[in-house]
Design an enzyme around this catalytic site. Sequence first.
Site, short mmCIF file in Angstrom:
data_model
loop_
_atom_site.label_atom_id
_atom_site.label_comp_id
_atom_site.label_asym_id
_atom_site.label_seq_id
_atom_site.Cartn_x
_atom_site.Cartn_y
_atom_site.Cartn_z
N PHE A 175 0.85 -1.20 0.00
CA PHE A 175 0.00 0.00 0.00
C PHE A 175 0.88 1.25 0.00
O PHE A 175 2.10 1.16 0.22
CB PHE A 175 -0.92 -0.01 1.23
CG PHE A 175 -0.18 0.07 2.54
CD1 PHE A 175 0.35 -1.08 3.12
CD2 PHE A 175 0.02 1.29 3.17
CE1 PHE A 175 1.05 -1.00 4.32
CE2 PHE A 175 0.72 1.37 4.37
CZ PHE A 175 1.24 0.23 4.94
N PHE B 33 2.18 3.90 2.10
CA PHE B 33 3.48 3.52 1.57
C PHE B 33 4.11 2.50 2.51
O PHE B 33 4.78 2.87 3.47
CB PHE B 33 4.40 4.75 1.45
CG PHE B 33 3.81 5.80 0.54
CD1 PHE B 33 3.94 5.67 -0.84
CD2 PHE B 33 3.09 6.85 1.07
CE1 PHE B 33 3.39 6.63 -1.68
CE2 PHE B 33 2.52 7.80 0.22
CZ PHE B 33 2.66 7.69 -1.16
#
Length: 160
Positions: free
Chosen positions: A78, A80
């Site tokens: 995802f 980050f």
Amino acid sequence: MEHQEYIIERYERAWIFFGLAMITVFIILVGYLMLTMGNTNPVGAGRIDATKVRIEGDFANPRVEQVGNEYVAYVQAFAFGYLPAEMRFKVGRKVTFYITSPDVQHSFHVHNTNINVQVIPGEIAKVSYTFTRPGEYPIICNEYCGIGHANMINKLIVEP
Ligand code: CUA
């Protein structure tokens, strides 16, 4: 005239034979590489509603499962980072990763291995690998995914 046609036909046959021979060599080579390198070609393992990745199904609960002598890991890439936050495996046991993204395109590259998977929202990537050396393996994202791309790192641990 008849003689000429005969020669052309012979050349055609030779080329057809050459073509078939090349295809055969190619197939054998690919098969050989898959056997010797271990098949780390990621394959599509199905589709998923990206908006529900965090809410329901296997990826809502990112984890490592032990199945007999092997592992199955459900990974979220995802913005980050990666989940689960920590992954541990015993050396010499096959690990099958299922990876998807709830937001944008990322990648899942495990250093010092040939695992390098494109992670596309809406698709589940699958890749298998057997770690042969214990240690820490950094995981990084090779796909520019936004402001935090450079910090999108994690690691997995292979225990002796
Ligand atoms: Cu995720 Cu770059």
